[in-house]
Design an enzyme around this catalytic site. Structure first.
Site, PDB file in Angstrom:
ATOM      1  N   GLU A 287       0.820  -1.205   0.000  1.00  0.00           N
ATOM      2  CA  GLU A 287       0.000   0.000   0.000  1.00  0.00           C
ATOM      3  C   GLU A 287       0.862   1.266   0.000  1.00  0.00           C
ATOM      4  OE1 GLU A 287      -2.913   2.623  -0.084  1.00  0.00           O
ATOM      5  OE2 GLU A 287      -3.450   0.496   0.031  1.00  0.00           O
ATOM      6  N   THR A 327      -5.520   1.730  -5.325  1.00  0.00           N
ATOM      7  CA  THR A 327      -5.191   0.310  -5.194  1.00  0.00           C
ATOM      8  C   THR A 327      -5.785  -0.516  -6.320  1.00  0.00           C
ATOM      9  OG1 THR A 327      -4.989   0.451  -2.795  1.00  0.00           O
ATOM     10  CG2 THR A 327      -5.480  -1.712  -3.719  1.00  0.00           C
ATOM     11  N   HIS A 446      -1.445   3.221   5.298  1.00  0.00           N
ATOM     12  CA  HIS A 446      -2.650   3.945   4.895  1.00  0.00           C
ATOM     13  C   HIS A 446      -3.179   4.659   6.131  1.00  0.00           C
ATOM     14  CE1 HIS A 446      -6.698   4.755   3.462  1.00  0.00           C
ATOM     15  NE2 HIS A 446      -6.410   4.255   2.271  1.00  0.00           N
ATOM     16  N   HIS A 499       0.454   1.928  -5.633  1.00  0.00           N
ATOM     17  CA  HIS A 499       0.507   3.293  -6.155  1.00  0.00           C
ATOM     18  C   HIS A 499       1.366   4.094  -5.190  1.00  0.00           C
ATOM     19  CE1 HIS A 499      -2.373   4.522  -3.013  1.00  0.00           C
ATOM     20  NE2 HIS A 499      -3.053   3.425  -3.329  1.00  0.00           N
TER      21      HIS A 499
END
Length: 652
Positions: A287, A327, A446, A499
């Site tokens: 992530e 994602t 995240h 990403h």
């Protein structure tokens, strides 16, 4: 003729005027937060506030219809009753609260994504459990909501005089009411026909200015309709014969045989030389891991000691790029090897997200246990439906005993727990003498950036810096545990980001903000060295199948990056509207309304110019996206369980 002397229209104009003030103040606050990036000279301010006013009025034209119809059709007997006056006063207070809530929500969304509301915000409503819990864990939400309620009451009290004047005004006669309803409806229809979601976003220039000129609620509701865009309708095209020829030049390999009859059918037999290797593969999608966080790329905070060491031990791609900003885009590119076609990703095109010749499907056909392991709940972003429909066995948070989850937050279990789950799955497959392909998706890096205490020297929840360091810590622990397993020496480990941590900027596609790392690690299988070729996530699947020496029928738009005859590099990058091809120096961008642009020296000065589809870089860009959109629409990416006899593969 209806005039503002009458009660219904005075009340309606009061509410709409307050909304307009809220929109202008929100735009101003967002502008001040990015004053330098927005490049706001006189012309910039004219764009931000002039076009912004157009968008604000467009939204209010829609919003005025249901409320206006109610007010204008309300009988006089009800209008003059005490309970109705109290209801209209309460409606004013509720509207003020909604204005303040929307302004704060726009600020938080802008802080996270650098844009106004778009289809991401729509998705956040769909996956409300994760989003609400994320917000609760990230912000002091209850005190904030209480403060907004208090402010709404204070402003409502201050507006009692103009409110009473509006309610005490004479009512509009019935003929005037019908004329007013017709006017409101006509304005809404006019806006629907003239003001679209993509105006002025597709016209180039400073992306911050265009986003500031937008209206968040307008974009939010427009996203319900426009989360998929038809390529032929909205984007520049070339004749099919030119696209087909260009695509074949881009993706052809020695001994590859194209087998489709459609000129844009890229299905081809890939002949990888040598005997097939029954190696295990563990592919970890991390992530939000921007390359810029790594110490070996210049970060001085010491956040990634394990990854920096892994870089020296791996086949490492140092000019590697994510295809998108979310994602689901990363998973789409890694799994299906397709460019990021406009609108939402294939992963989330519900009802049309399965049956593809995915990486997992290719390996499952070779006898592998292909499994997708996710630290959260698989219904998020439609992951379970996508992976289970494309050759994978899905294992997510709901599949794991609570006793095996030592920490979790709004998005799912901590990375350490996910890696322990992967070790367990690998052990089970090894015991059954079955090769495995485990594709993992982590969640810890995240917001709200929380993780188990005591693992690193940055407190949990302290921000992105700590989340990156914990992510690195968990990877180090995973590899140490794996090295003690009997299957380790026969396993390829792939680490790549889904990403970057942020892709906002003054440009539509800021190339540097798509830069991510890619590691392929196997001490006894892969010689450590660095590859500088420009590449992106769509190249992972063909490169891995090449490392395994597998022959297969490919629907992939990516390339095997390790072939000695590899062509010059390119990276396909995009967001839900803008579609780019970066060749290592320059960037071509395709935008709605057929707009075509080029950014020369894209990583440095990034000089933008309008060009035609005759430009060679633009032609390559069009070929990929027009071809991929056609292939998706005509089911040319489908998995063929039994390829035609003429395409049967014989490994040697």
């Amino acid at each position: 003729m209806p005039t503002l002397r009458h009660a219904q229209l005075r009340y309606l104009s009061l509410l709409l005027g307050l909304w307009l003030v809220a929109f202008v103040l929100t735009r101003t606050a967002l502008l001040l937060s990015h004053w330098q990036e927005a490049g706001t000279g006189a012309s910039g301010l004219l764009t931000v506030y002039g076009v912004g006013l157009l968008y604000d009025l467009a939204y209010l034209a829609f919003a005025a219809v249901p409320l206006g119809v109610y007010l204008l059709l309300c009988p006089e007997r009800i209008w003059t009753s005490r309970w109705h006056r109290a209801w209209l006063q309460l409606l004013l207070a509720i509207s003020l609260y909604a204005m303040l809530f929307t302004a704060v929500a726009e600020w938080l969304f802008w802080d996270e994504f650098g844009v106004r509301f778009n289809f991401i915000a729509v998705d956040y409503l769909v996956y409300s459990d994760e989003v609400v819990n994320n917000i609760l864990e990230s912000y002091p939400i209850y005190p904030l909501l209480a403060l907004l309620a208090l402010l709404a009451l204070v402003v409502a009290a201050a507006l009692q005089r103009p409110l009473r004047q509006a309610l005490d005004a004479p009512l509009l006669p019935w003929r005037g009411r019908l004329a007013a309803i017709a006017s409101l409806t006509g304005m809404a229809l006019g806006v629907a026909l003239t003001v679209g979601q993509d105006f002025p976003r597709s016209s180039g220039g400073n992306a911050y200015q265009r986003e500031l000129a937008s209206n968040g609620p307008f974009q939010f509701f427009a996203a319900f309709r426009n989360n998929e865009l038809d390529y032929q309708q909205f984007y520049a095209t070339l004749p099919e014969a030119e696209v087909a020829a260009q695509l074949r030049r881009e993706i052809s390999e020695p001994n590859a045989r194209f087998i489709g009859s459609d000129p844009l059918d890229i299905r081809r037999v890939i002949d990888n030389p040598g005997q097939p290797k029954a190696l295990n593969v563990v592919l970890v999608t991390i992530e939000s891991l921007s390359a810029k966080y790594m110490g070996s790329f210049g970060d001085t905070r010491g956040l990634t000691p394990n990854l920096d060491e892994l870089r020296r031990q791996s086949l490492f791609f140092n000019n590697f790029y994510a295809t998108g900003t979310r994602t689901d885009r990363g998973l789409e590119a890694i799994t299906l090897s397709v460019p990021p076609t406009p609108g939402r990703s294939i992963v989330k095109r519900i009802g049309r997200e399965s049956g593809f010749a995915s990486l997992g499907q290719q390996l499952a056909a070779q006898g592998y246990d292909s499994a997708f392991l996710y630290g959260g709940r698989g219904y998020f972003d439609n992951m379970s439906a996508f992976f289970s429909g494309n050759g994978y066995r899905v294992v997510d948070q709901s599949s794991v005993d609570e006793a095996d989850i030592h920490f979790k937050n709004a998005w799912g279990m901590a990375d350490e727990d996910l890696y322990r789950l992967a070790i367990k799955e690998a052990d089970n497959d090894h015991a059954a003498s079955k090769p495995f392909f485990l594709q993992l998706m982590t969640t810890s890096n995240h917001r709200p950036y929380t993780y188990p205490e005591g693992r690193i020297d940055i407190p949990s929840g302290d921000g992105r810096e700590g989340a990156v360091k914990y992510t690195d810590h968990a990877i180090g622990g995973f590899l140490r545990a794996a090295r003690g397993k009997p299957w380790f020496d026969n396993t390829l480990f792939v680490f790549v980001a889904d990403h970057t941590a942020g892709s906002a900027g003054s440009q539509d596609l800021p190339v540097a903000s798509y830069h991510i790392p890619l590691f392929i690690y196997g001490p006894k299988l892969v010689k450590p060295h660095e590859v500088s070729m420009i590449a992106s996530q769509i190249d992972i699947a063909p490169t891995l199948l090449g490392l395994l020496n597998l022959d297969y029928v490919s629907t992939f738009y990516g390339r095997n990056l390790l072939r000695h005859d590899a062509k010059p590099g390119r990276a396909l990058i995009g967001n839900y509207q803008h579609l780019g091809l970066f060749d290592g120096k320059d960037l071509a961008i395709l935008s709605p309304r057929g707009v075509v642009r080029r950014h020369d020296d894209a990583l440095q000065l990034s000089r933008e110019s309008q060009v035609s589809s005759d430009d060679s870089l633009v032609a390559r860009d069009i070929a990929y996206y027009q071809g991929a959109s056609h292939a998706y629409g005509h089911a040319l990416l489908s998995w063929l369980p039994k390829p035609p006899a003429s395409t049967r593969l014989s490994q040697r």
